[in-house]
Scaffold this active site. Structure first.
Site, mmCIF file in Angstrom:
data_model
loop_
_atom_site.group_PDB
_atom_site.id
_atom_site.type_symbol
_atom_site.label_atom_id
_atom_site.label_comp_id
_atom_site.label_asym_id
_atom_site.label_seq_id
_atom_site.Cartn_x
_atom_site.Cartn_y
_atom_site.Cartn_z
ATOM 1 N N CYS A 1 -28.023 103.611 -31.043
ATOM 2 C CA CYS A 1 -28.034 104.327 -29.696
ATOM 3 C C CYS A 1 -27.712 102.989 -28.655
ATOM 4 C CB CYS A 1 -29.414 104.735 -29.391
ATOM 5 S SG CYS A 1 -29.307 105.509 -27.495
ATOM 6 N N CYS B 1 -25.492 110.415 -26.153
ATOM 7 C CA CYS B 1 -26.278 109.441 -25.943
ATOM 8 C C CYS B 1 -26.829 109.987 -24.329
ATOM 9 C CB CYS B 1 -25.851 108.061 -25.591
ATOM 10 S SG CYS B 1 -26.887 106.814 -24.993
HETATM 11 C C1 LIG Z 1 -34.777 102.669 -28.775
HETATM 12 C C2 LIG Z 1 -34.064 103.670 -29.394
HETATM 13 C C3 LIG Z 1 -33.509 104.769 -28.515
HETATM 14 C C4 LIG Z 1 -32.891 105.761 -29.185
HETATM 15 N N1 LIG Z 1 -32.440 106.958 -28.458
HETATM 16 C C5 LIG Z 1 -31.733 107.713 -28.832
HETATM 17 C C6 LIG Z 1 -31.292 108.880 -28.314
HETATM 18 O O1 LIG Z 1 -31.701 108.888 -26.947
HETATM 19 N N2 LIG Z 1 -30.472 109.925 -28.986
HETATM 20 C C7 LIG Z 1 -30.284 109.638 -30.055
HETATM 21 O O2 LIG Z 1 -29.382 110.752 -30.436
HETATM 22 N N3 LIG Z 1 -30.807 108.799 -30.840
HETATM 23 C C8 LIG Z 1 -31.256 107.872 -30.279
HETATM 24 N N4 LIG Z 1 -31.788 106.689 -31.031
HETATM 25 C C9 LIG Z 1 -31.227 106.557 -32.414
HETATM 26 C C10 LIG Z 1 -31.869 107.183 -33.703
HETATM 27 O O3 LIG Z 1 -33.143 107.137 -33.566
HETATM 28 C C11 LIG Z 1 -31.131 107.015 -34.991
HETATM 29 O O4 LIG Z 1 -29.786 107.061 -34.884
HETATM 30 C C12 LIG Z 1 -31.749 107.825 -36.190
HETATM 31 O O5 LIG Z 1 -33.008 107.751 -35.963
HETATM 32 C C13 LIG Z 1 -30.840 107.606 -37.384
HETATM 33 O O6 LIG Z 1 -31.596 108.433 -38.188
HETATM 34 P P1 LIG Z 1 -31.537 107.932 -39.687
HETATM 35 O O7 LIG Z 1 -32.148 108.889 -40.627
HETATM 36 O O8 LIG Z 1 -29.971 107.512 -40.334
HETATM 37 O O9 LIG Z 1 -32.158 106.698 -39.936
HETATM 38 P P2 LIG Z 1 -33.733 106.352 -39.643
HETATM 39 O O10 LIG Z 1 -34.405 107.492 -38.908
HETATM 40 O O11 LIG Z 1 -34.033 105.135 -38.856
HETATM 41 O O12 LIG Z 1 -34.431 106.553 -40.863
HETATM 42 C C14 LIG Z 1 -34.147 105.551 -42.132
HETATM 43 C C15 LIG Z 1 -35.391 105.740 -42.872
HETATM 44 O O13 LIG Z 1 -35.218 105.143 -44.189
HETATM 45 C C16 LIG Z 1 -36.364 104.503 -44.629
HETATM 46 N N5 LIG Z 1 -35.898 103.103 -45.544
HETATM 47 C C17 LIG Z 1 -35.391 102.009 -45.034
HETATM 48 N N6 LIG Z 1 -34.930 101.277 -46.183
HETATM 49 C C18 LIG Z 1 -35.359 101.831 -47.323
HETATM 50 C C19 LIG Z 1 -35.348 101.649 -48.676
HETATM 51 N N7 LIG Z 1 -35.181 100.535 -49.268
HETATM 52 N N8 LIG Z 1 -36.084 102.400 -49.423
HETATM 53 C C20 LIG Z 1 -36.403 103.845 -49.077
HETATM 54 N N9 LIG Z 1 -36.544 104.111 -47.494
HETATM 55 C C21 LIG Z 1 -35.988 103.282 -46.839
HETATM 56 C C22 LIG Z 1 -36.857 103.984 -43.265
HETATM 57 O O14 LIG Z 1 -38.232 103.737 -43.452
HETATM 58 C C23 LIG Z 1 -36.752 105.105 -42.372
HETATM 59 O O15 LIG Z 1 -37.552 105.836 -42.522
HETATM 60 C C24 LIG Z 1 -32.716 105.691 -30.502
HETATM 61 C C25 LIG Z 1 -33.096 104.605 -31.205
HETATM 62 C C26 LIG Z 1 -34.096 103.764 -30.553
HETATM 63 C C27 LIG Z 1 -34.714 102.709 -31.718
#
Ligand SMILES: Cc1cc2nc3c(=O)[nH]c(=O)nc-3n(C[C@H](O)[C@H](O)[C@H](O)COP(=O)(O)OP(=O)(O)OC[C@H]3O[C@@H](n4cnc5c(N)ncnc54)[C@H](O)[C@@H]3O)c2cc1C
Length: 450
Positions: free
Chosen positions: A201, A379
């Site tokens: 983000c 965003c």
């Molecule tokens: C402050 C902030 C504001 C944001 N605002 C927005 C917004 O307004 N709009 C929007 O669309 N997005 C926003 N985002 C971004 C969004 O939250 C992420 O892009 C999204 O969560 C990505 O999903 P993901 O599944 O790729 O990763 P995540 O949701 O981060 O999940 C990754 C998972 O993998 C697990 N993991 C890590 N390493 C291991 C391992 N070795 N073994 C097993 N599990 C593991 C973690 O524990 C976690 O649960 C924001 C993020 C933040 C921090």
């Protein structure tokens, strides 16, 4: 590994069932090498790594495809967070608790939750290593491990967070400190940073600046505040249409933007932040702060660095249209851990989940994937307590807007969508595998206008 060898390593009848399924060990017609196995304790038809936004959405979708008992998610955390809410938590609008739910409540019913951490991947043997020397094998693998935060790459952090006046919306441990620092603000510099790495983000580092500005105005402290956005980038936002709108906002609100400034040290005891000037190697600037919001350097999860599934930078190497791995056709990835050349957001995860569902369905039928991801990401740029510019764009950094209005304008309706509607959509549709992004809504609304 021979079947006999594998049987001797099975710990339960269930974990050995794959050996009995007819055709399970045959190569598919286009080179799926699903026959290879390691001496794993357990086997799943679909194994998902990571229980974040992408991992849970795909588990729900895979449960509908192959049945709950054939799907497992590896995830060490007990809590699942809706991270986009943290912008509003740091700005004092929402409570941290509203962004959190127990992990077990979001894992689809019947899907196995393996409470462990992946420590290595062996895609040649269709196998992953977990902690305590446990191995799990799979037929299809979905990697959804997110992006790692590296506060420790800034000298003085993370221990600097033990001091007041400093916070970071990027972690559950530090987001409430942002709100505390904002409330404590008396007089001086309020500094907001953007690191010299990929981030999730990319709008979030500046959203909190706009909220802070609004808060300081509301409380009458704004005349005593010098607000600055020190960013490693050379532009305020990657898409020109929204960058132009944001430049108007910063001008209007008297916010200073300093480009090519990268935070390298925090002296929290003295309330000093040290920046390197990326245009002048070796030149540093020290700023005294009354409030500091840190966006940490980020990078691929450690387990992906130098992994066979990753590119040279450590991101999972997938086809940008199908999300199928470029070398291992039974491996797929979604979200922040991929090398998809788009902005890393939950909105992107939603659009990717719809495409990946179709890709996997076809691969499971030995057909070539056809559905194409266009890089959609979004965003909601919060620019005040009731204002949002809703940026939506594609791989080419071209606007790909859902609503038939000018989304580069600050709007209260879009703020309510961000603060009230998106959380509902996340918990009840994305995580349940029913939200594949706004493309159908966009089509409907835009057709309706013709
Ligand atoms: C402050 C902030 C504001 C944001 N605002 C927005 C917004 O307004 N709009 C929007 O669309 N997005 C926003 N985002 C971004 C969004 O939250 C992420 O892009 C999204 O969560 C990505 O999903 P993901 O599944 O790729 O990763 P995540 O949701 O981060 O999940 C990754 C998972 O993998 C697990 N993991 C890590 N390493 C291991 C391992 N070795 N073994 C097993 N599990 C593991 C973690 O524990 C976690 O649960 C924001 C993020 C933040 C921090």
């Amino acid at each position: 590994m021979s079947a006999v060898g594998a049987v001797s390593s099975c710990s339960s009848l269930r974990s050995c069932l794959w050996l009995l399924k007819p055709g399970m060990q045959k190569m598919s017609s286009f080179g799926l090498h699903t026959a290879a196995r390691c001496a794993a304790r357990d086997y799943y038809e679909v194994l998902v790594l990571g229980g974040g936004a992408g991992g849970i959405a795909m588990s729900a979708r895979m449960k509908r495809k192959v049945g709950a008992r054939n799907v497992a998610v590896v995830e060490p955390s007990k809590t699942h967070y809706y991270q986009p809410l943290w912008t509003l938590v740091g700005g004092g609008v929402k409570q941290l608790a509203a962004s959190a739910r127990p992990m077990e409540s979001v894992i689809p019913a019947g899907v196995e939750w393996i409470k462990s951490r992946v420590i290595a991947l062996d895609p040649d043997k269709n196998c992953v290593w977990l902690e305590n020397d446990v191995k799990v094998s799979y037929k299809y693998l979905i990697i959804a491990l997110g992006i790692s935060l590296h506060y420790e790459k800034i000298k003085g952090l993370p221990e600097g967070f033990n001091h007041p006046k400093i916070g970071s919306n990027y972690s559950a441990q530090t987001v409430e400190k942002t709100w505390r620092a904002l409330q404590d603000f008396k007089e001086g510099n309020a500094i907001f940073t953007f690191p010299n790495t990929p981030v999730k983000c990319a709008g979030a580092p500046q959203k909190i600046m706009y909220l802070s500005d609004a808060y300081l105005r509301k409380t009458g402290k704004r005349p005593k505040a010098n607000i600055m956005f020190n960013t490693s980038l050379g532009v305020i936002f990657a898409v020109k249409k929204y960058a132009d709108a944001l430049l108007e906002v910063v001008k209007d609100r008297d916010l200073a933007v300093n480009y090519k400034r990268n935070l390298i040290e925090v002296r929290a005891d003295k309330q000093e932040a040290v920046f390197e000037n990326l245009d002048k190697p070796g030149v540093t600037e020290v700023h005294q702060y009354e409030m500091l919001h840190v966006t940490p350097p980020m990078g691929p999860p450690a387990v992906l660095i130098n992994s066979p599934v990753s590119d040279e930078n450590g991101w999972v190497d997938v086809d940008k249209e199908t999300l199928q791995h470029k070398k291992y056709p039974n491996v797929f990835a979604i979200g922040d851990c991929t090398n998809l050349p788009t902005s890393k957001t939950a909105a992107a995860v939603a659009a990717q989940s719809g495409v990946l569902d179709k890709t996997i369905s076809l691969v499971m039928k030995n057909e070539l994937p056809v559905k194409k991801y266009d890089g959609y990401t979004s965003c909601p740029l919060v620019t005040g307590y009731n204002k949002v510019i809703l940026a939506e764009f594609d791989y080419n950094a071209q606007p790909l807007e859902t609503f038939p209005i000018d989304q580069s304008k600050e709007r209260t309706t879009m703020y309510h969508m961000k603060a009230d509607m998106m959380p509902l959509l996340y918990w009840n549709a994305l995580l349940k595998g029913y939200w594949g992004g706004p493309a159908p809504v966009r089509k409907l609304l835009h057709l309706g206008l013709k």
